[in-house]
Design a protein around this motif. Structure first.
Motif, PDB file in Angstrom:
ATOM      1  N   GLU A  92       0.838  -1.208   0.000  1.00  0.00           N
ATOM      2  CA  GLU A  92       0.000   0.000   0.000  1.00  0.00           C
ATOM      3  C   GLU A  92       0.870   1.255   0.000  1.00  0.00           C
ATOM      4  O   GLU A  92       0.585   2.230  -0.697  1.00  0.00           O
ATOM      5  N   THR A  93       1.938   1.228   0.798  1.00  0.00           N
ATOM      6  CA  THR A  93       2.842   2.376   0.869  1.00  0.00           C
ATOM      7  C   THR A  93       3.500   2.636  -0.476  1.00  0.00           C
ATOM      8  O   THR A  93       3.590   3.781  -0.943  1.00  0.00           O
ATOM      9  N   ARG A 103      -8.482   6.687   8.599  1.00  0.00           N
ATOM     10  CA  ARG A 103      -8.243   5.244   8.680  1.00  0.00           C
ATOM     11  C   ARG A 103      -7.214   4.939   9.758  1.00  0.00           C
ATOM     12  O   ARG A 103      -6.418   5.807  10.164  1.00  0.00           O
ATOM     13  N   PHE A 104      -7.275   3.671  10.228  1.00  0.00           N
ATOM     14  CA  PHE A 104      -6.236   3.194  11.128  1.00  0.00           C
ATOM     15  C   PHE A 104      -4.934   3.055  10.343  1.00  0.00           C
ATOM     16  O   PHE A 104      -4.946   2.693   9.163  1.00  0.00           O
ATOM     17  N   LEU A 105      -3.842   3.333  11.011  1.00  0.00           N
ATOM     18  CA  LEU A 105      -2.547   3.292  10.340  1.00  0.00           C
ATOM     19  C   LEU A 105      -1.812   1.991  10.697  1.00  0.00           C
ATOM     20  O   LEU A 105      -1.528   1.738  11.870  1.00  0.00           O
ATOM     21  N   VAL A 158       3.274   4.495   9.649  1.00  0.00           N
ATOM     22  CA  VAL A 158       3.603   5.436  10.720  1.00  0.00           C
ATOM     23  C   VAL A 158       5.121   5.570  10.816  1.00  0.00           C
ATOM     24  O   VAL A 158       5.847   4.589  10.718  1.00  0.00           O
ATOM     25  N   GLU A 159       5.583   6.791  11.007  1.00  0.00           N
ATOM     26  CA  GLU A 159       6.993   7.048  11.272  1.00  0.00           C
ATOM     27  C   GLU A 159       7.101   7.966  12.483  1.00  0.00           C
ATOM     28  O   GLU A 159       6.167   8.707  12.799  1.00  0.00           O
ATOM     29  N   CYS A 167       1.707  10.354  10.399  1.00  0.00           N
ATOM     30  CA  CYS A 167       1.177   9.557   9.297  1.00  0.00           C
ATOM     31  C   CYS A 167       2.126   9.691   8.112  1.00  0.00           C
ATOM     32  O   CYS A 167       2.498  10.807   7.726  1.00  0.00           O
ATOM     33  N   LYS A 168       2.497   8.576   7.512  1.00  0.00           N
ATOM     34  CA  LYS A 168       3.455   8.613   6.417  1.00  0.00           C
ATOM     35  C   LYS A 168       2.878   9.306   5.188  1.00  0.00           C
ATOM     36  O   LYS A 168       3.608   9.891   4.395  1.00  0.00           O
ATOM     37  N   GLN A 169       1.548   9.270   5.046  1.00  0.00           N
ATOM     38  CA  GLN A 169       0.947   9.849   3.844  1.00  0.00           C
ATOM     39  C   GLN A 169       0.733  11.356   3.972  1.00  0.00           C
ATOM     40  O   GLN A 169       1.172  12.126   3.128  1.00  0.00           O
ATOM     41  N   CYS A 170       0.067  11.773   5.054  1.00  0.00           N
ATOM     42  CA  CYS A 170      -0.282  13.202   5.166  1.00  0.00           C
ATOM     43  C   CYS A 170       0.637  13.968   6.115  1.00  0.00           C
ATOM     44  O   CYS A 170       0.539  15.196   6.218  1.00  0.00           O
ATOM     45  N   LYS A 171       1.499  13.234   6.867  1.00  0.00           N
ATOM     46  CA  LYS A 171       2.478  13.817   7.799  1.00  0.00           C
ATOM     47  C   LYS A 171       1.845  14.403   9.063  1.00  0.00           C
ATOM     48  O   LYS A 171       2.543  14.989   9.894  1.00  0.00           O
ATOM     49  N   ASN A 172       0.538  14.271   9.228  1.00  0.00           N
ATOM     50  CA  ASN A 172      -0.110  14.778  10.431  1.00  0.00           C
ATOM     51  C   ASN A 172       0.018  13.776  11.573  1.00  0.00           C
ATOM     52  O   ASN A 172       0.220  12.575  11.354  1.00  0.00           O
ATOM     53  N   ALA A 173      -0.130  14.285  12.803  1.00  0.00           N
ATOM     54  CA  ALA A 173      -0.010  13.421  13.980  1.00  0.00           C
ATOM     55  C   ALA A 173      -1.296  12.615  14.169  1.00  0.00           C
ATOM     56  O   ALA A 173      -2.389  13.190  14.223  1.00  0.00           O
ATOM     57  N   PRO A 174      -1.195  11.280  14.248  1.00  0.00           N
ATOM     58  CA  PRO A 174      -2.384  10.465  14.481  1.00  0.00           C
ATOM     59  C   PRO A 174      -2.734  10.424  15.963  1.00  0.00           C
ATOM     60  O   PRO A 174      -1.959  10.879  16.811  1.00  0.00           O
ATOM     61  N   ARG A 175      -3.904   9.868  16.270  1.00  0.00           N
ATOM     62  CA  ARG A 175      -4.307   9.688  17.670  1.00  0.00           C
ATOM     63  C   ARG A 175      -4.556   8.205  17.927  1.00  0.00           C
ATOM     64  O   ARG A 175      -4.723   7.415  16.999  1.00  0.00           O
TER      65      ARG A 175
END
Length: 800
Positions: A72-73, A147-149, A154-155, A190-198
């Motif tokens: 997917e990545t 979505r769940f990552l 995730v990085e 998030c590797k795709q959007c670079k925002n911090a997930p929760r």
């Protein structure tokens, strides 16, 4: 040699030795590099070919591992669908393996309908037998992407003390190697959007490994001994058991994978560690609808599995537990062959970073496939990590293949092919009294021992030892030719000469058979020159043994006419090796950048020529500017502008007016020594500064250091906290005055670096020691003709 283009699949045969061979399924998201190839598919291919030559009923099953986050990545990176990525890279893998002559009976894919069917069937059996549990786990959720990552989406910063690598993945830190959970990452993104997930709760299914422990331990204790598991496999497995088995999640919140066949989990797929090993079974079901005769027949089938050390727990703990949990009579792995890592030059192969030689790179060189196979197999990392170097490849190709093996075969066949009066007109002579010839009997005794050792090594899957033993027979053959002086015998004792020639021809045939698993295209060519069908190659007679090796003069019949002898190998020249070393230096991104810069430089030169000296200077300037914007920089700040040379400290003493400074007299091959002032007193004892070779930056502008003019700078590495400093050491055999180079970069140094342009300051930030203690600019080692420059103990240190 067996015909693999059959239309009827093989099935186990009662009374025969039936061997099922698999190699770890290569992941489909990139091109395999040489470390991947030797770690699984090539090693398994050698054993499969050996088994076929021994008359065993063997099949070799493999394919691409296609489900999971990495696909997917990769699809996101290439702006395509996971299916398109799998189609693209499956074809690339197949092309690479075809070129390497990998003899799969079936090379399939885990994205097939058969994979879904087999995987779901096994899952339902585990569910029926109550080996699964449902639990809530915390997982990172990206509100932006909704979505769940999964782990690799995730990085963040590695939580391991002393590491803190800022690009650690959710499943593993590539820097320190520690396995991680995504929620452990510091500052995850998030590797795709670079925002911090929760963190959010999500329900998943788990395989209860602790409940299966007794069945698993009984299997491991019995089979690891009976199957002769490699030591690294046993150590890794025991480490997992000692740590204590834990419930393992077998589902993931993804779209690309085998769907979980339960309504409440319809939006989830199986986790790749659970799904991928089942691929061996599903790919076999693509090979034959009677796949259960291979996979549910432990009384008659032996399963051999090949992989790199990072795959061991999945094959000795997780996959066997999955099969045991079904309660069915599965063919479980008997023997596991595990390789350590093959490293590249001064660093490590890396698919993610594009470092090293990849399968398509090898294919695009002028180096024949049999040389690649031979080199990789002589370097097979069976006990510890081994190192790929271009100079070693050249040495083995020239010394072992060309001068030893090729020389022996060509001498024998060429002499036989000479016309009567100087040879035998290509017809094999009779040798009726060979058994009473002392030198020949001595040779036959030695060859018989080597063949026994070869068979013993190959049965135990000690492939490197098997290859080394086979090559020893070639050395014996060369010595036999030399000691017999067959060229003199031809004129003085023709019957004895005929014995030597017929015996040597038997060795040629024998070598073609023994080396076929390692270099199949070489064997095909030898059989062609012997004027024999390659299918005749065999490592057993009607009784299943190799007694003919003890009487090599009997192997080929008198009166048989051979084909046309030709050289089997050619010299690999140093210029070729240097060209490849430069071409494949750095990462794939670096190579592309150099290629683009080269194109831009060429364009700039063409544009410059078009501008006339008289009337178009301004236009030429404009065109050159355009070329510069496309990647060429005439005065770019390149590492080649530094003049780093190997120097010898002839004398070092403390600065008379500064306690922290040394004053060194350094020989740089210029006749007179240069005076260099270095602030190393508190880090390196004075006695260690005497008479040692160092790397010296020679074109800094001279500077006055407390009353003494310093004419250069000694390079040293410092730890991150600056508490430790070590000199950068060139190899001891390097010539004083030799310029240190950076493979892949060419250019002349500046006479003197202009301090206003900050050339040194710009380049210095990318000078560091890597984890293998090699001094590097970015990923490129500081290189001399005698090898790379190193530091004693500081890894990842800054060099200045």
């Amino acid at each position: 040699m067996e015909d693999l283009n059959r239309t009827v699949p093989k099935l186990p045969i009662p009374g025969k030795r039936n061997i099922l061979i698999t190699s770890a399924l290569p992941y489909v998201n990139n091109v395999p590099h040489l470390g991947n190839i030797i770690g699984c598919v090539l090693s398994a291919d050698v054993f499969a070919r050996y088994c076929r030559l021994r008359g065993y009923n063997a099949i070799y099953i493999c394919g691409t591992d296609e489900y999971g986050t990495a696909t997917e990545t990769k699809a996101m990176e290439e702006n395509s669908t996971p299916k398109q990525i799998c189609d693209k890279y499956h074809a690339i893998h197949k092309e690479v393996y075809d070129w390497f002559n990998i003899s799969f009976d079936e090379f399939g894919r885990t994205s097939s309908p058969q994979q879904t069917e087999v995987c779901q069937t096994i899952f339902k059996k585990l569910l029926e037998n109550n080996w699964l549990s449902e639990n809530t786990m915390q997982q990172l959720y990206c509100d932006t992407c909704e979505r769940f990552l999964a782990d690799r989406l995730v990085e963040g910063n590695c939580p391991t003390e002393g590491c803190n690598y800022d690009s650690a993945r959710g499943d593993q830190c590539e820097n320190c190697g520690k396995l991680l959970n995504p929620t452990e990452l510091i500052n995850p993104r998030c590797k795709q959007c670079k925002n911090a997930p929760r963190i959010r709760d999500t329900n998943h299914l788990f395989l209860e490994l602790p409940l299966l422990k007794d069945k698993l331990v009984n299997y491991i204790e019995t089979t690891s001994v009976a199957g002769g598991w490699s030591q690294n496999a046993i150590q890794t497995t025991n480490a997992w058991l000692k740590e204590g088995l834990k419930s393992r999640c077998i589902t993931r919140d993804l779209k690309w994978g085998v769907p979980v066949p339960l309504e409440e989990f319809k939006d989830k797929v199986f986790y790749v560690w659970f799904d991928a090993p089942i691929g061996y079974v599903s790919i076999t079901s693509c090979y034959t609808p009677d796949w259960e005769k291979w996979w549910k027949n432990p009384e008659n089938v032996e399963l051999y599995q090949f992989m790199g050390k990072d795959n061991v727990p999945f094959h000795t703990v997780m996959f066997p537990s999955t099969l045991l949990g079904t309660g069915e009579n599965w063919t479980l792995m008997k023997t596991i062959s595990v390789t350590e890592y093959l490293n590249y030059e001064a660093g490590k192969f890396s698919k993610s970073k594009g470092v090293g030689v990849f399968g398509n790179d090898a294919k695009d060189t002028n180096i024949p496939v049999e040389v690649w196979r031979y080199y990789l197999l002589t370097n097979r990392p069976e006990v510890s990590d081994t190192l790929f170097t271009w100079s070693d490849l050249q040495a083995k190709s020239n010394n072992e293949l060309l001068n030893n093996l090729g020389n022996f075969i060509n001498r024998v066949l060429s002499f036989l092919a000479k016309p009567p009066g100087s040879g035998y007109g290509s017809v094999i002579p009779d040798a009726p009294d060979a058994g009473s010839h002392p030198l020949t009997n001595k040779l036959a005794e030695e060859v018989g021992k080597y063949v026994e050792q070869y068979l013993e090594a190959m049965e135990k899957v000690k492939l490197k030892q098997g290859l080394k033993t086979a090559m020893s027979i070639s050395s014996e053959g060369n010595a036999y030719l030399q000691e017999s002086q067959f060229w003199r015998l031809y004129k003085e004792d023709l019957p004895s000469c005929s014995i030597v020639v017929k015996t040597s021809l038997g060795l040629v045939y024998l070598l073609a058979c023994l080396l076929e698993p390692f270099m199949p295209s070489f064997s095909v060519e030898v059989f062609k020159q012997l004027n024999l069908p390659p299918e005749q190659a065999s490592l057993c007679d009607e009784k299943g043994d190799m007694d003919k090796a003890k009487r090599p003069w009997e192997i080929l019949p008198a009166g048989h006419k051979i084909g046309t002898p030709e050289p089997l190998f050619k010299e690999l020249k140093i210029e070729e090796v240097e060209e490849y070393r430069k071409k494949f230096a750095g990462s794939q991104a670096d190579r592309l950048e150099r290629e683009e810069a080269g194109k831009a430089a060429k364009l700039a030169e063409e544009l410059k020529k078009k501008a006339t000296v008289s009337g178009k200077k301004q236009h030429a300037k404009k065109l050159a500017g355009e070329a510069k914007s496309r990647g060429t920089v005439e005065q770019e700040i390149s590492i080649t502008r530094l003049d780093i040379r190997v120097g010898l400290i002839k004398k070092a003493q403390k600065h008379p007016d500064a306690e922290s400074l040394y004053v060194e007299e350094i020989d740089l091959g210029e006749g007179d020594c240069r005076t260099v002032v270095s602030g190393l007193v508190k880090y390196i004892p004075l006695e260690e500064m005497q008479n040692r070779k160092v790397c010296v930056l020679c074109n800094l502008k001279p500077a006055n250091m407390r009353g003494i003019k310093s004419e250069a700078m000694v390079l040293a590495a410092s730890s991150s906290d600056h508490t430790k400093v070590e000199l950068v050491d060139p190899p001891q055999s390097t010539v004083v005055g030799e310029r240190v180079t950076f493979p892949g970069f060419e250019g002349e140094p500046d006479d003197v670096l202009n301090p206003k342009k900050k050339v040194w300051e710009t380049l210095q930030v990318d000078l560091q020691s890597n984890s293998d203690l090699v001094a590097c600019y970015k990923d490129i080692p500081l290189t001399t003709s005698a090898g790379v420059c190193k530091v004693a103990s500081i890894s990842n240190g800054s060099i200045r």
